[in-house]
Scaffold this motif. Structure first.
Motif, PDB file in Angstrom:
ATOM      1  N   GLY A 111       7.704  -9.462  -4.659  1.00  0.00           N
ATOM      2  CA  GLY A 111       7.435  -8.194  -4.010  1.00  0.00           C
ATOM      3  C   GLY A 111       8.022  -6.813  -4.716  1.00  0.00           C
ATOM      4  N   ALA A 112       9.064  -7.240  -5.166  1.00  0.00           N
ATOM      5  CA  ALA A 112       9.759  -5.977  -5.676  1.00  0.00           C
ATOM      6  C   ALA A 112       8.897  -5.639  -7.156  1.00  0.00           C
ATOM      7  CB  ALA A 112      11.116  -6.326  -6.491  1.00  0.00           C
ATOM      8  N   GLU A 113       8.515  -6.315  -7.875  1.00  0.00           N
ATOM      9  CA  GLU A 113       7.756  -5.912  -9.089  1.00  0.00           C
ATOM     10  C   GLU A 113       6.362  -5.575  -8.895  1.00  0.00           C
ATOM     11  OE1 GLU A 113       8.937 -10.070 -11.925  1.00  0.00           O
ATOM     12  OE2 GLU A 113       7.516 -10.148 -10.453  1.00  0.00           O
ATOM     13  N   THR A 148       0.763  -1.157  -0.040  1.00  0.00           N
ATOM     14  CA  THR A 148      -0.031  -0.088   0.011  1.00  0.00           C
ATOM     15  C   THR A 148       0.892   1.294  -0.141  1.00  0.00           C
ATOM     16  OG1 THR A 148       0.016   0.113   2.476  1.00  0.00           O
ATOM     17  CG2 THR A 148      -1.948  -1.192   1.315  1.00  0.00           C
ATOM     18  N   ASP A 149       0.335   2.524  -0.502  1.00  0.00           N
ATOM     19  CA  ASP A 149       0.963   3.700  -0.396  1.00  0.00           C
ATOM     20  C   ASP A 149      -0.102   4.695  -0.779  1.00  0.00           C
ATOM     21  OD1 ASP A 149       2.863   5.575  -0.444  1.00  0.00           O
ATOM     22  OD2 ASP A 149       4.363   4.203  -1.176  1.00  0.00           O
ATOM     23  N   LEU A 153      -2.605  -2.496  -3.504  1.00  0.00           N
ATOM     24  CA  LEU A 153      -2.296  -3.683  -4.557  1.00  0.00           C
ATOM     25  C   LEU A 153      -2.205  -4.863  -3.973  1.00  0.00           C
ATOM     26  CD1 LEU A 153      -1.547  -4.423  -7.405  1.00  0.00           C
ATOM     27  CD2 LEU A 153       0.950  -3.968  -6.841  1.00  0.00           C
ATOM     28  N   THR A 154      -3.210  -5.812  -4.198  1.00  0.00           N
ATOM     29  CA  THR A 154      -3.049  -7.071  -3.859  1.00  0.00           C
ATOM     30  C   THR A 154      -2.629  -8.010  -4.868  1.00  0.00           C
ATOM     31  OG1 THR A 154      -4.824  -6.482  -2.339  1.00  0.00           O
ATOM     32  CG2 THR A 154      -4.452  -8.981  -2.785  1.00  0.00           C
ATOM     33  N   LEU A 196       3.232  -0.396  -8.336  1.00  0.00           N
ATOM     34  CA  LEU A 196       2.592   0.637  -7.626  1.00  0.00           C
ATOM     35  C   LEU A 196       3.158   2.037  -7.589  1.00  0.00           C
ATOM     36  CD1 LEU A 196       0.110   1.112  -5.586  1.00  0.00           C
ATOM     37  CD2 LEU A 196       1.492   0.506  -3.839  1.00  0.00           C
ATOM     38  N   MET A 197       4.427   2.149  -7.746  1.00  0.00           N
ATOM     39  CA  MET A 197       5.085   3.476  -7.625  1.00  0.00           C
ATOM     40  C   MET A 197       4.704   3.959  -8.971  1.00  0.00           C
ATOM     41  SD  MET A 197       6.760   4.022  -4.966  1.00  0.00           S
ATOM     42  CE  MET A 197       7.845   5.546  -5.617  1.00  0.00           C
TER      43      MET A 197
END
Length: 362
Positions: free
Chosen positions: A346-348, A183-184, A337-338, A353-354
């Motif tokens: 996790g990096a992808e 999340t962000d 983002l789920t 999301l960024m």
């Protein structure tokens, strides 16, 4: 006499719910005339008459759930019943009663295999309260076990149509997908007052899919294989009083803003009118939920297989933030983002999301 059974409607489901009959018993019909409307996987499908003739028996009433291969209606191919015209609407109360499923207990004993009778006796279960799923409605041991596992029925309302499909899909997703969240929040202070929020989210999600294709994919758990999609077919989670629909905005990454907005408007109209075609409710490559229009900040959303990700946008609020060393009032949109951690790292997910945040803040 011929018996018409419910055909496979091509959605991979085993049953459908009768919505409305377009003929009544004793009516003459012609082949391909609308016979009955059924609902399956959130779409109302009109089933045509397979033959010309007279309808002698309707095997279900509106609200009944019938399985694929089960009897729908009997036809006297050579009969000459009274002409009913093209469409006669739903059944009257009298006709509805006549159209009820014939009871397997009328004029005969309850049909049950010996093992089912013994198990019912051991557990104190009334066979008369069980609907058999075996040949000709015969009660099987599995039917008795299912009845024994049911909680008390008083006060329960069975799920119908859209909510029934939603419940099944959610259970399937929970059983299959290994989900996690990131999340962000996006700073929307640069937005105009009348920005089209949903359109901006569509454009941002499309941009993120192009930058990080691993999220615009399907995953096959049985083969442990993934399919990366070049085209972005974006599912748009759409709330209605009857339940949740997810129509698809096709090729979202290669359409103009004007065309995308027209597509969103058409989808909403079709969903509300229940006229959206069944094929427009499947094959999403990724899904967007703008749940913040109703309420909530962050959400643990459900990924529907074979998709690997769903994007969620929370309620926009005005909050204090540090901007260039000073406290400023900023419009903030929480993002969730789920993703399916079997297919996405996790990096992808974080990079995806960024990219959404950057596209929204531009």
């Amino acid at each position: 006499m011929k018996t018409f059974t419910l055909p496979d409607l091509g959605e991979g489901l085993q049953d459908a719910e009768v919505v409305a009959w377009h003929v009544s018993e004793g009516a003459r019909v012609v082949a391909d005339q609308p016979l009955v409307s059924v609902e399956t996987q959130k779409a109302v499908v009109e089933v045509p008459a397979p033959w010309s003739g007279t309808v002698t028996v309707l095997h279900a009433k509106p609200g009944d759930i019938i399985e694929v291969g089960a009897p729908v209606a009997d036809f006297d191919i050579e009969g000459t019943g009274e002409d009913a015209g093209a469409v006669v609407g739903t059944l009257s109360k009298e006709s509805t009663a006549a159209a009820s499923l014939p009871s397997r207990r009328e004029g005969s004993a309850i049909r049950a295999v010996p093992a089912a009778r013994k198990l019912a006796a051991d557990r104190g279960i009334d066979l008369a309260a069980i609907t058999g799923t075996g040949p000709d409605g015969t009660i099987t041991r599995k039917d008795v076990e299912a009845a024994a596992s049911q909680p008390p029925s008083e006060g329960y309302e069975p799920l119908r149509r859209v909510r029934r499909a939603m419940a099944r899909n959610m259970a399937r997703a929970h059983a299959e997908v290994a989900t996690t969240n990131v999340t962000d929040e996006a700073n929307l202070s640069g937005w105009k007052a009348n920005e089209d929020i949903t359109l901006r989210l569509v454009l941002a999600t499309a941009a993120a899919c192009k930058a990080e294709p691993a999220l615009n994919a399907w995953y096959d758990g049985r083969r442990e294989a993934r399919l990366l999609h070049a085209r972005i077919d974006l599912g748009i989670a759409t709330n209605t009083e009857e339940g949740l629909f997810v129509p698809v905005l096709r090729d979202a990454g290669n359409r103009s803003k004007k065309d995308l907005r027209a597509g969103l408007n058409a989808m909403r109209k079709d969903v509300e009118a229940r006229t959206i075609p069944a094929h427009e409710l499947r094959d999403q490559t990724i899904t967007l939920s703008n749940f913040g229009m109703i309420g909530g900040r962050h959400a643990n959303l459900v990924v529907m297989p074979p998709q690997v990700a769903i994007v969620g946008a929370g309620r926009i609020t005005t909050e204090p933030r540090i901007v260039e060393g000073k406290v400023a009032a900023c419009r903030v949109m929480p993002l969730s983002l789920t993703f399916d951690h079997r297919a996405v790292t996790g990096a992808e997910a974080a990079r995806f999301l960024m990219k959404i945040m950057k596209a929204l803040e531009e």
